[in-house]
Design a protein around this motif. Structure first.
Motif, PDB file in Angstrom:
ATOM      1  N   ARG A 149      50.357  32.378  42.848  1.00  0.00           N
ATOM      2  CA  ARG A 149      49.557  32.775  43.884  1.00  0.00           C
ATOM      3  C   ARG A 149      48.739  31.754  44.450  1.00  0.00           C
ATOM      4  NH1 ARG A 149      50.377  37.511  46.634  1.00  0.00           N
ATOM      5  NH2 ARG A 149      48.061  37.823  46.632  1.00  0.00           N
ATOM      6  N   LYS A 150      48.142  30.514  43.770  1.00  0.00           N
ATOM      7  CA  LYS A 150      47.427  29.680  44.272  1.00  0.00           C
ATOM      8  C   LYS A 150      45.991  30.223  44.932  1.00  0.00           C
ATOM      9  CE  LYS A 150      50.501  26.479  43.021  1.00  0.00           C
ATOM     10  NZ  LYS A 150      50.245  25.524  41.762  1.00  0.00           N
ATOM     11  N   GLU A 151      45.691  30.971  44.303  1.00  0.00           N
ATOM     12  CA  GLU A 151      44.187  31.587  44.713  1.00  0.00           C
ATOM     13  C   GLU A 151      43.308  32.083  43.740  1.00  0.00           C
ATOM     14  OE1 GLU A 151      45.522  34.255  47.426  1.00  0.00           O
ATOM     15  OE2 GLU A 151      45.776  35.884  46.125  1.00  0.00           O
ATOM     16  N   PRO A 152      42.195  32.153  43.816  1.00  0.00           N
ATOM     17  CA  PRO A 152      41.062  32.496  42.807  1.00  0.00           C
ATOM     18  C   PRO A 152      41.378  33.805  42.431  1.00  0.00           C
ATOM     19  CG  PRO A 152      39.810  31.160  44.267  1.00  0.00           C
ATOM     20  CD  PRO A 152      41.450  31.707  44.849  1.00  0.00           C
ATOM     21  N   VAL A 153      41.281  34.388  41.254  1.00  0.00           N
ATOM     22  CA  VAL A 153      41.499  35.678  40.706  1.00  0.00           C
ATOM     23  C   VAL A 153      40.056  36.342  40.514  1.00  0.00           C
ATOM     24  CG1 VAL A 153      43.750  34.945  39.580  1.00  0.00           C
ATOM     25  CG2 VAL A 153      41.359  34.942  38.247  1.00  0.00           C
ATOM     26  N   ILE A 154      40.359  37.768  40.693  1.00  0.00           N
ATOM     27  CA  ILE A 154      39.318  38.705  40.463  1.00  0.00           C
ATOM     28  C   ILE A 154      39.570  39.461  39.261  1.00  0.00           C
ATOM     29  CG2 ILE A 154      38.109  40.775  41.462  1.00  0.00           C
ATOM     30  CD1 ILE A 154      39.365  39.788  44.180  1.00  0.00           C
ATOM     31  N   LEU A 155      38.719  39.325  38.249  1.00  0.00           N
ATOM     32  CA  LEU A 155      39.081  39.835  36.876  1.00  0.00           C
ATOM     33  C   LEU A 155      38.461  41.294  36.806  1.00  0.00           C
ATOM     34  CD1 LEU A 155      38.571  36.868  34.724  1.00  0.00           C
ATOM     35  CD2 LEU A 155      40.741  37.551  35.852  1.00  0.00           C
ATOM     36  N   VAL A 156      39.141  42.206  36.587  1.00  0.00           N
ATOM     37  CA  VAL A 156      38.131  43.574  36.415  1.00  0.00           C
ATOM     38  C   VAL A 156      38.852  44.137  34.782  1.00  0.00           C
ATOM     39  CG1 VAL A 156      38.461  46.037  37.134  1.00  0.00           C
ATOM     40  CG2 VAL A 156      38.881  44.025  38.681  1.00  0.00           C
ATOM     41  N   GLY A 157      37.674  44.227  34.106  1.00  0.00           N
ATOM     42  CA  GLY A 157      37.725  44.579  32.580  1.00  0.00           C
ATOM     43  C   GLY A 157      37.074  45.987  32.448  1.00  0.00           C
ATOM     44  N   HIS A 158      37.815  46.788  31.444  1.00  0.00           N
ATOM     45  CA  HIS A 158      37.311  47.782  31.054  1.00  0.00           C
ATOM     46  C   HIS A 158      36.499  47.877  29.684  1.00  0.00           C
ATOM     47  CE1 HIS A 158      37.699  51.978  28.840  1.00  0.00           C
ATOM     48  NE2 HIS A 158      36.502  52.232  29.628  1.00  0.00           N
ATOM     49  N   SER A 159      35.514  48.096  29.345  1.00  0.00           N
ATOM     50  CA  SER A 159      35.012  48.100  27.979  1.00  0.00           C
ATOM     51  C   SER A 159      35.177  46.661  27.434  1.00  0.00           C
ATOM     52  CB  SER A 159      35.641  49.012  26.913  1.00  0.00           C
ATOM     53  OG  SER A 159      34.979  49.329  25.720  1.00  0.00           O
ATOM     54  N   SER A 160      35.603  46.463  26.214  1.00  0.00           N
ATOM     55  CA  SER A 160      35.463  44.868  25.834  1.00  0.00           C
ATOM     56  C   SER A 160      36.350  43.973  26.535  1.00  0.00           C
ATOM     57  CB  SER A 160      35.778  44.890  24.410  1.00  0.00           C
ATOM     58  OG  SER A 160      37.093  45.517  24.151  1.00  0.00           O
ATOM     59  N   GLY A 161      37.342  44.454  27.537  1.00  0.00           N
ATOM     60  CA  GLY A 161      38.130  44.010  28.393  1.00  0.00           C
ATOM     61  C   GLY A 161      37.260  43.060  29.376  1.00  0.00           C
ATOM     62  N   GLY A 162      36.121  43.930  29.779  1.00  0.00           N
ATOM     63  CA  GLY A 162      34.920  43.299  30.664  1.00  0.00           C
ATOM     64  C   GLY A 162      34.331  42.009  30.184  1.00  0.00           C
ATOM     65  N   ILE A 163      34.075  41.972  28.796  1.00  0.00           N
ATOM     66  CA  ILE A 163      33.518  40.995  28.035  1.00  0.00           C
ATOM     67  C   ILE A 163      34.341  39.658  28.109  1.00  0.00           C
ATOM     68  CG2 ILE A 163      32.226  40.208  25.989  1.00  0.00           C
ATOM     69  CD1 ILE A 163      30.957  42.486  27.602  1.00  0.00           C
ATOM     70  N   VAL A 164      35.739  39.998  27.681  1.00  0.00           N
ATOM     71  CA  VAL A 164      36.610  39.068  27.897  1.00  0.00           C
ATOM     72  C   VAL A 164      36.702  38.253  29.163  1.00  0.00           C
ATOM     73  CG1 VAL A 164      39.130  38.344  27.623  1.00  0.00           C
ATOM     74  CG2 VAL A 164      37.910  40.028  26.062  1.00  0.00           C
ATOM     75  N   ALA A 165      36.814  39.067  30.240  1.00  0.00           N
ATOM     76  CA  ALA A 165      36.906  38.772  31.740  1.00  0.00           C
ATOM     77  C   ALA A 165      35.506  37.667  31.961  1.00  0.00           C
ATOM     78  CB  ALA A 165      37.072  39.819  32.566  1.00  0.00           C
ATOM     79  N   ARG A 166      34.414  38.370  31.533  1.00  0.00           N
ATOM     80  CA  ARG A 166      33.059  37.441  31.901  1.00  0.00           C
ATOM     81  C   ARG A 166      33.024  36.197  30.909  1.00  0.00           C
ATOM     82  NH1 ARG A 166      28.191  39.882  29.650  1.00  0.00           N
ATOM     83  NH2 ARG A 166      27.075  38.172  29.433  1.00  0.00           N
TER      84      ARG A 166
END
Length: 271
Positions: free
Chosen positions: A101-118
């Motif tokens: 894709r060669k573009e910045p990603v938008i990370l969407v995380g639920h519960s602990s998945g949001g902490i991994v994204a952050r």
């Protein structure tokens, strides 16, 4: 002359289309799987608003979707591992996406998945895949009091018995260090350190705070306070004071179809 004008219009349209292309990656939390985004009807509003389903990585990519302007992916995560190990795993997946894709990603995380994204967004020099935004859903951005209870239980003889029962229970036992990382009252643990780490200025941080209280007929109503609202709110993170956006959602801890409606609007308006 008309032909030249049409070529200019076509070129401008193509450039505008590529400029507005977006890539979203959905990351689930503990004791869950990528199907949760479909089961709870979170991804459907995105697809209805024009996003293409890029498939589940790293196993089942949808190659036909790669050239669409907006593509959303789900990721199969090793949710029982410590946060840093999950971030390293996520990096391998995101590099595959970035190569396409060669573009910045938008990370969407639920519960602990949001902490991994952050956590992933906090070390751009380490991971190398640029992040445009992080959206957390019912995530313990300031930890949660219940993580300490889970950590203590898994360290007890009862917790060690889980290891012998089945694969999922063995993974739950393995997640005891992750629970320690997410405990709200453990100074020096990962979630406490993250609260004071520099969050890159170019990244948008948004939290969807699930507000449903205890009680009700559904099981999710009773576990809805697994991460109390004030612990989800990114505006309360010291390093994000005055920067983060928070949106309340009437839901328990699990993903909810309302998350999908909010996400579709956010992705259109903020990115």
């Amino acid at each position: 002359m008309k032909r030249a004008t049409l070529l200019v219009i076509l070129l401008v349209s193509l450039l505008a289309g590529s400029a507005w292309a977006r890539t979203a990656v959905l990351i689930y939390g503990m004791v869950s799987n990528p199907d949760a985004w479909y089961k709870h009807k979170v991804i459907q509003p995105l697809l209805a608003s024009g996003w293409a389903d890029g498939g589940m990585l790293p196993m089942l990519p949808n190659w036909a979707a790669q050239k669409a302007p907006d593509v959303v992916y789900t990721v199969r995560m090793p949710w029982w591992l410590p946060l840093e190990a999950q971030a390293r795993y996520l990096d391998q997946v995101l590099r595959r996406i970035y190569a396409l894709r060669k573009e910045p990603v938008i990370l969407v995380g639920h519960s602990s998945g949001g902490i991994v994204a952050r956590l992933y967004s906090l070390a751009p020099e380490k991971w190398r895949v640029p992040v445009a935004g992080v959206i957390t859903i019912a995530s313990p951005n300031l930890g949660t009091p219940w993580a300490k209870l889970g950590w203590q239980m898994l360290r007890s003889p009862m917790g060690r018995m889980l290891k012998e029962m089945d694969d999922k229970s063995e993974r739950l036992y393995a997640a005891r260090y992750l629970l320690w990382e997410l405990a709200s009252d453990k100074r020096g643990n990962t979630i406490h350190r993250m609260a004071y780490m520099r969050h890159p200025e170019g990244v948008k941080y948004i939290s969807l705070v699930h507000m449903r209280k205890w009680g009700g007929r559904r099981m999710d109503d009773w576990v809805g306070m697994m991460v109390p609202p004030k612990y989800q709110d990114l505006r309360r993170v010291p390093a994000l004071s005055g920067r983060a956006m928070t949106i309340p959602v009437s839901a328990g801890h699990q993903l909810d179809k309302r998350d999908g409606w909010v996400l579709a609007q956010l992705l259109r308006r903020e990115f």
